[in-house]
Design a protein around this motif. Structure first.
Motif, PDB file in Angstrom:
ATOM      1  N   MET A   1       0.845  -1.176   0.000  1.00 11.84           N
ATOM      2  CA  MET A   1       0.000   0.000   0.000  1.00 11.84           C
ATOM      3  C   MET A   1       0.892   1.240   0.000  1.00 11.84           C
ATOM      4  SD  MET A   1      -2.781   1.286   2.841  1.00 11.84           S
ATOM      5  CE  MET A   1      -3.925  -0.017   2.494  1.00 11.84           C
ATOM      6  N   ARG A   2       0.610   2.163  -0.866  1.00 19.18           N
ATOM      7  CA  ARG A   2       1.362   3.405  -0.972  1.00 19.18           C
ATOM      8  C   ARG A   2       1.040   4.317   0.202  1.00 19.18           C
ATOM      9  NH1 ARG A   2       2.188   8.024  -5.383  1.00 19.18           N
ATOM     10  NH2 ARG A   2       1.255   9.524  -4.001  1.00 19.18           N
ATOM     11  N   ALA A   3       2.051   4.967   0.734  1.00 18.26           N
ATOM     12  CA  ALA A   3       1.866   5.885   1.865  1.00 18.26           C
ATOM     13  C   ALA A   3       1.084   7.114   1.414  1.00 18.26           C
ATOM     14  CB  ALA A   3       3.218   6.299   2.431  1.00 18.26           C
ATOM     15  N   PRO A   4       0.219   7.633   2.269  1.00 19.42           N
ATOM     16  CA  PRO A   4      -0.516   8.859   1.923  1.00 19.42           C
ATOM     17  C   PRO A   4       0.432  10.017   1.648  1.00 19.42           C
ATOM     18  CG  PRO A   4      -1.486   7.815   3.847  1.00 19.42           C
ATOM     19  CD  PRO A   4      -0.195   7.102   3.569  1.00 19.42           C
ATOM     20  N   ASP A   5       0.005  10.900   0.760  1.00 18.20           N
ATOM     21  CA  ASP A   5       0.750  12.121   0.469  1.00 18.20           C
ATOM     22  C   ASP A   5       0.451  13.146   1.551  1.00 18.20           C
ATOM     23  OD1 ASP A   5       1.770  11.200  -2.041  1.00 18.20           O
ATOM     24  OD2 ASP A   5      -0.185  11.626  -2.943  1.00 18.20           O
ATOM     25  N   LEU A   6       1.443  13.960   1.900  1.00 17.33           N
ATOM     26  CA  LEU A   6       1.255  15.034   2.856  1.00 17.33           C
ATOM     27  C   LEU A   6       1.333  16.363   2.121  1.00 17.33           C
ATOM     28  CD1 LEU A   6       3.498  13.866   5.849  1.00 17.33           C
ATOM     29  CD2 LEU A   6       1.116  13.291   5.335  1.00 17.33           C
ATOM     30  N   ALA A   7       0.452  17.294   2.494  1.00 18.55           N
ATOM     31  CA  ALA A   7       0.434  18.603   1.853  1.00 18.55           C
ATOM     32  C   ALA A   7       0.080  19.671   2.877  1.00 18.55           C
ATOM     33  CB  ALA A   7      -0.577  18.628   0.709  1.00 18.55           C
ATOM     34  N   ARG A   8       0.704  20.823   2.723  1.00 23.61           N
ATOM     35  CA  ARG A   8       0.398  21.969   3.586  1.00 23.61           C
ATOM     36  C   ARG A   8      -0.814  22.699   3.024  1.00 23.61           C
ATOM     37  NH1 ARG A   8       4.824  26.239   5.910  1.00 23.61           N
ATOM     38  NH2 ARG A   8       3.368  27.476   7.158  1.00 23.61           N
ATOM     39  N   LEU A   9      -1.749  23.025   3.899  1.00 19.50           N
ATOM     40  CA  LEU A   9      -2.965  23.719   3.480  1.00 19.50           C
ATOM     41  C   LEU A   9      -2.866  25.207   3.784  1.00 19.50           C
ATOM     42  CD1 LEU A   9      -5.793  21.319   4.750  1.00 19.50           C
ATOM     43  CD2 LEU A   9      -4.645  21.341   2.514  1.00 19.50           C
ATOM     44  N   ARG A  18     -12.157  21.769   6.004  1.00 19.80           N
ATOM     45  CA  ARG A  18     -13.483  21.597   6.622  1.00 19.80           C
ATOM     46  C   ARG A  18     -13.855  20.117   6.657  1.00 19.80           C
ATOM     47  NH1 ARG A  18     -17.946  23.651   2.925  1.00 19.80           N
ATOM     48  NH2 ARG A  18     -17.202  21.782   1.896  1.00 19.80           N
ATOM     49  N   ASP A  19     -13.676  19.421   5.549  1.00 20.50           N
ATOM     50  CA  ASP A  19     -14.056  18.006   5.487  1.00 20.50           C
ATOM     51  C   ASP A  19     -13.280  17.158   6.492  1.00 20.50           C
ATOM     52  OD1 ASP A  19     -15.783  18.737   3.467  1.00 20.50           O
ATOM     53  OD2 ASP A  19     -14.559  17.882   1.846  1.00 20.50           O
ATOM     54  N   VAL A  20     -11.967  17.333   6.550  1.00 26.50           N
ATOM     55  CA  VAL A  20     -11.153  16.508   7.445  1.00 26.50           C
ATOM     56  C   VAL A  20     -11.356  16.920   8.904  1.00 26.50           C
ATOM     57  CG1 VAL A  20      -8.976  17.820   7.302  1.00 26.50           C
ATOM     58  CG2 VAL A  20      -8.930  15.347   7.706  1.00 26.50           C
ATOM     59  N   LEU A  56       0.349  26.614  10.388  1.00 23.91           N
ATOM     60  CA  LEU A  56       0.762  25.344   9.791  1.00 23.91           C
ATOM     61  C   LEU A  56      -0.362  24.324   9.936  1.00 23.91           C
ATOM     62  CD1 LEU A  56       3.081  23.624   8.493  1.00 23.91           C
ATOM     63  CD2 LEU A  56       3.511  22.790  10.820  1.00 23.91           C
ATOM     64  N   THR A  57      -0.877  23.876   8.824  1.00 24.43           N
ATOM     65  CA  THR A  57      -1.830  22.761   8.811  1.00 24.43           C
ATOM     66  C   THR A  57      -1.401  21.821   7.694  1.00 24.43           C
ATOM     67  OG1 THR A  57      -3.658  24.038   9.735  1.00 24.43           O
ATOM     68  CG2 THR A  57      -4.237  22.061   8.494  1.00 24.43           C
ATOM     69  N   ILE A  58      -1.201  20.562   8.070  1.00 21.87           N
ATOM     70  CA  ILE A  58      -0.780  19.524   7.135  1.00 21.87           C
ATOM     71  C   ILE A  58      -1.904  18.499   7.031  1.00 21.87           C
ATOM     72  CG2 ILE A  58       0.921  17.702   6.666  1.00 21.87           C
ATOM     73  CD1 ILE A  58       2.185  20.483   6.623  1.00 21.87           C
ATOM     74  N   VAL A  59      -2.233  18.131   5.805  1.00 22.02           N
ATOM     75  CA  VAL A  59      -3.237  17.093   5.586  1.00 22.02           C
ATOM     76  C   VAL A  59      -2.556  15.896   4.918  1.00 22.02           C
ATOM     77  CG1 VAL A  59      -3.997  17.926   3.303  1.00 22.02           C
ATOM     78  CG2 VAL A  59      -5.573  16.635   4.732  1.00 22.02           C
ATOM     79  N   ALA A  60      -3.016  14.717   5.291  1.00 18.37           N
ATOM     80  CA  ALA A  60      -2.578  13.478   4.632  1.00 18.37           C
ATOM     81  C   ALA A  60      -3.687  13.058   3.692  1.00 18.37           C
ATOM     82  CB  ALA A  60      -2.319  12.390   5.666  1.00 18.37           C
ATOM     83  N   ARG A  65      -8.419  11.717  -1.027  1.00 19.20           N
ATOM     84  CA  ARG A  65      -9.267  12.016   0.129  1.00 19.20           C
ATOM     85  C   ARG A  65      -8.411  12.211   1.372  1.00 19.20           C
ATOM     86  NH1 ARG A  65     -13.645   7.900   1.113  1.00 19.20           N
ATOM     87  NH2 ARG A  65     -14.256   9.581   2.499  1.00 19.20           N
ATOM     88  N   PRO A  66      -8.790  13.160   2.245  1.00 16.44           N
ATOM     89  CA  PRO A  66      -8.012  13.359   3.469  1.00 16.44           C
ATOM     90  C   PRO A  66      -8.209  12.206   4.455  1.00 16.44           C
ATOM     91  CG  PRO A  66      -9.905  14.845   3.431  1.00 16.44           C
ATOM     92  CD  PRO A  66      -9.883  14.130   2.112  1.00 16.44           C
ATOM     93  N   VAL A  67      -7.078  11.714   5.001  1.00 16.72           N
ATOM     94  CA  VAL A  67      -7.113  10.622   5.978  1.00 16.72           C
ATOM     95  C   VAL A  67      -6.369  10.992   7.256  1.00 16.72           C
ATOM     96  CG1 VAL A  67      -7.427   8.790   4.266  1.00 16.72           C
ATOM     97  CG2 VAL A  67      -5.106   9.493   4.922  1.00 16.72           C
TER      98      VAL A  67
END
Length: 164
Positions: A1-9, A18-20, A56-60, A65-67
């Motif tokens: 399984m590929r690791a989730p991508d991380l991104a700065r929002l 809002r969703d996450v 600083l807000t990081i989403v995976a 989809r955010p996890v």
């Protein structure tokens, strides 16, 4: 399984945040200072302000989809790690550690330690933070008796365990 991508929002990513954030508040209502009801009807302006006020807000993301999500905010002599959440299906995969590392690296770049508060009864989170190099400093002496107990944890900027 590929690791989730991380991104700065940033503020323009308010819909994804809002969703996450709503997912995290619904999944773990006792883990955060905010409640789902406090945010569910919030408008765009409030969501954008949160992403501006907290620098600083990081989403995976997994499959678009955010996890997971984490934030960091300067708090005097340290950065406070806040709003940490990993989706139930991604817990135990190392994702929490990756998210924490993003905040710690951001704090270290500013020459600051990283601190956080975690519910005293959240053993899995405490274990995850200890695994990430945080030292458990215990429940603050002045913690209100009528509030759920929270523990302060710290990771020093040099990566060593903190004793203060």
């Amino acid at each position: 399984m590929r690791a989730p991508d991380l991104a700065r929002l940033g503020p323009d990513d308010w819909r994804e945040f809002r969703d996450v954030r709503l997912a995290s508040l619904a999944d773990a209502p006792g883990a955060f200072g905010s409640r789902h009801a406090d945010w569910v009807d919030a408008g765009e302006e409030r969501w954008r302000a949160r992403l501006t006020d907290v620098p600083l807000t990081i989403v995976a993301r997994e499959g678009g989809r955010p996890v997971g999500v984490v934030s960091g905010v300067p708090a005097g002599d340290h950065v406070e790690l806040i709003s940490m959440w990993v989706a139930p299906g991604r817990r135990g995969t190392g994702l929490a550690g990756r998210l924490v590392d993003e905040v710690v690296a951001w704090a270290q770049a500013q020459g600051l330690d990283t601190e956080l508060m975690v519910r005293d009864d959240n053993a899995p989170a405490i274990t995850a933070y200890e695994r990430a190099g945080f030292t458990d400093l215990g429940v603050p002496e002045d913690w209100p008796a009528d509030e759920p107990r929270e523990r302060r944890m710290r990771r020093s900027r040099d990566g060593g365990r903190s004793t203060s």
